[in-house]
Design an enzyme around this catalytic site. Structure first.
Site, short mmCIF file in Angstrom:
data_model
loop_
_atom_site.label_atom_id
_atom_site.label_comp_id
_atom_site.label_asym_id
_atom_site.label_seq_id
_atom_site.Cartn_x
_atom_site.Cartn_y
_atom_site.Cartn_z
N GLY A 67 0.82 -1.21 0.00
CA GLY A 67 0.00 0.00 0.00
C GLY A 67 0.85 1.26 0.00
O GLY A 67 0.53 2.25 -0.67
N THR A 95 11.48 -7.43 -10.54
CA THR A 95 10.96 -8.78 -10.74
C THR A 95 9.66 -8.96 -9.96
O THR A 95 9.59 -8.64 -8.77
CB THR A 95 12.00 -9.82 -10.28
OG1 THR A 95 13.19 -9.60 -11.03
CG2 THR A 95 11.51 -11.24 -10.49
N CYS A 151 1.50 2.83 12.81
CA CYS A 151 2.60 3.54 12.17
C CYS A 151 3.07 4.73 12.99
O CYS A 151 4.19 5.18 12.86
CB CYS A 151 2.17 4.02 10.80
SG CYS A 151 1.25 2.79 9.95
C1 LIG Z 1 -1.63 -0.30 6.11
C2 LIG Z 1 -2.04 0.88 5.32
C3 LIG Z 1 -1.22 1.38 4.29
C4 LIG Z 1 0.15 0.82 4.00
O1 LIG Z 1 0.10 -0.42 3.35
P1 LIG Z 1 1.40 -1.38 3.40
O2 LIG Z 1 1.04 -2.50 2.47
O3 LIG Z 1 1.54 -1.82 4.82
O4 LIG Z 1 2.54 -0.58 2.92
C5 LIG Z 1 -1.68 2.45 3.57
N1 LIG Z 1 -2.87 3.02 3.82
C6 LIG Z 1 -3.69 2.56 4.79
C7 LIG Z 1 -5.00 3.22 5.00
C8 LIG Z 1 -3.29 1.49 5.57
O5 LIG Z 1 -4.10 1.06 6.55
#
Ligand SMILES: *Cc1c(COP(=O)(O)O)cnc(C)c1O
Length: 397
Positions: free
Chosen positions: A73, A239, A329
């Site tokens: 994400g 990759t 986070c």
């Molecule tokens: C967890 C999260 C992300 C980050 O995704 P990752 O795959 O952990 O990098 C981004 N946005 C929201 C709303 C999230 O909850």
């Protein structure tokens, strides 16, 4: 004490579904090929990746060619923001985002600000909902992108993305939504929502970590941020994480198939929990939407007055219950949650918040045990709190 720790932190990550693992395993061993190779090993890998792409595309109403796999994400959020900013810098300099975005968005927006882009924040109300009239008043011809998450990771607010996208388009701006918390939980149709870009992540929906995607509507101009080989139609080098992509698609398929049933079960745990905490713990505030239908089925977020969130977190951890203070986070930092501050909470309450996020394997017994442990912890911590002694105790029953 229960005989195994209780996990109430599904908004941070989820356990891998065993069916997902089974589907992934052959792609670590027999089908280990590089999806870019021109031989049978490569073709086997490509076949798996193509099927995964088709399956995900179908669920969100996109074309397979509009799905670009990423490392998660965070990368997809970075790509949407940076990629659009850089592709459209001659058209305009303004980017509008919600103030309650994930750190992946907030930090990226701040970095773009240093490059000379203008970042403006939408207003949100006390429950975290975007103020559409305010948004209308700040979108202008200089605006290149309007970005708002589909559902908030901390307080669970589900945002009116369709309306937000419409407002962006009226002024010729693109619309992006971070759907990491919404995908696999809410029904998503990119065409109906009208978004131009959308991010998703696998590990929040019982899939493997380190894989996600960016949906990019056909025709939308975007610059690459990871340059390299010809992977992902030359837009994202590196990759392909073949087992990851296969697992992601399987996790999303399972989530989509059981969407209503899961939402019903998880929200029943949440509602029982919220009801009990509000009734049995004094001086507590539920953060986010009061209406359960407007918040993520798994989410409950509380501020406990007169206590630091961290101290409740540690007490619950000792009792074998895993939760997070604010979002995973930002915990670890002693900053109050930027989400709760945007909702208008005073510093003190923004410091005292705990997020409980439930999952499909949780039980009513776990919820009830947690409520009892909260009562014990809160009572003990307040007895030690000078602030509570000064003002709270007077009203404490
Ligand atoms: C967890 C999260 C992300 C980050 O995704 P990752 O795959 O952990 O990098 C981004 N946005 C929201 C709303 C999230 O909850």
């Amino acid at each position: 004490m229960l005989n195994k720790p209780i996990y109430f932190d599904h908004a941070a990550t989820t356990p891998l579904d065993k069916k997902v693992l089974e589907k992934m395993l052959p792609y670590f061993t027999e089908n280990f090929g590089n999806a870019n190779s021109q031989h049978v090993f490569g073709r086997n890998a490509v076949k798996g990746v193509d099927e995964a792409r088709d399956s995900i595309a179908k669920i969100i109403g996109a074309k397979p060619g509009e799905i670009y796999f990423t490392s998660g994400g965070t990368e997809a959020d970075n790509w949407a923001l940076r990629g659009v900013a850089h592709a459209f810098k001659d058209k305009g300099r303004k980017i509008i985002i919600s103030p309650i975005e994930h750190a992946a968005m907030i930090s990226t927006a701040k970095a773009l600000e240093k490059e000379g882009f203008i970042i403006e924040y939408m207003k949100v109300d006390g429950e975290g909902f975007v103020d559409l009239d305010h948004l209308k008043s700040i979108v202008d011809d200089d605006t290149i992108l309007v970005a708002c998450m589909m559902a908030n990771n901390e307080v669970g607010t589900i945002e009116p993305i369709k309306e937000i996208a419409k407002i962006a388009h009226e002024k010729g701006a693109l619309a992006f939504s971070d759907a990491v918390q919404a995908a696999g939980v809410l029904k998503i149709d990119v065409k109906d929502l009208g978004v131009d870009l959308m991010s998703m992540s696998s590990h929040k929906i019982y899939g493997p970590k380190g894989v996600g995607l960016l949906y990019i509507k056909t025709g939308v101009r975007i610059e690459s941020i990871i340059t390299g080989g010809h992977q992902e139609r030359t837009k994202r080098g590196g990759t392909t994480n073949v087992p990851g992509v296969i697992g992601f698609a399987e996790a999303f398929r399972i989530a989509d198939e059981n969407l209503e049933e899961n939402a019903k079960y998880v929200s029943s745990l949440r509602d029982r929990f919220i009801k009990r905490v509000l009734a049995e713990v004094p001086f507590v505030k539920l953060n986010g939407p009061v209406d359960g239908a407007k918040r993520l089925p798994a989410n409950a977020d509380f501020s406990f007055k007169y206590i630091e969130g961290e101290s409740i977190l540690f007490s619950l951890d000792l009792a074998g219950i895993a939760v997070s203070s604010g979002s995973a986070c930002s915990s670890g930092s002693l900053e109050p949650s930027h989400v709760l501050l945007a909702l208008g909470l005073p510093d003190e309450l923004a410091h005292g918040s705990i997020r409980f996020s439930f999952g499909k394997h949780n039980t009513v017994e776990e919820v009830d045990y947690c409520v009892e442990e909260i009562k014990t912890a809160v009572d003990r911590l307040r007895k030690m709190s000078p602030l509570f002694k000064a003002e709270g105790e007077i009203n404490y029953v």
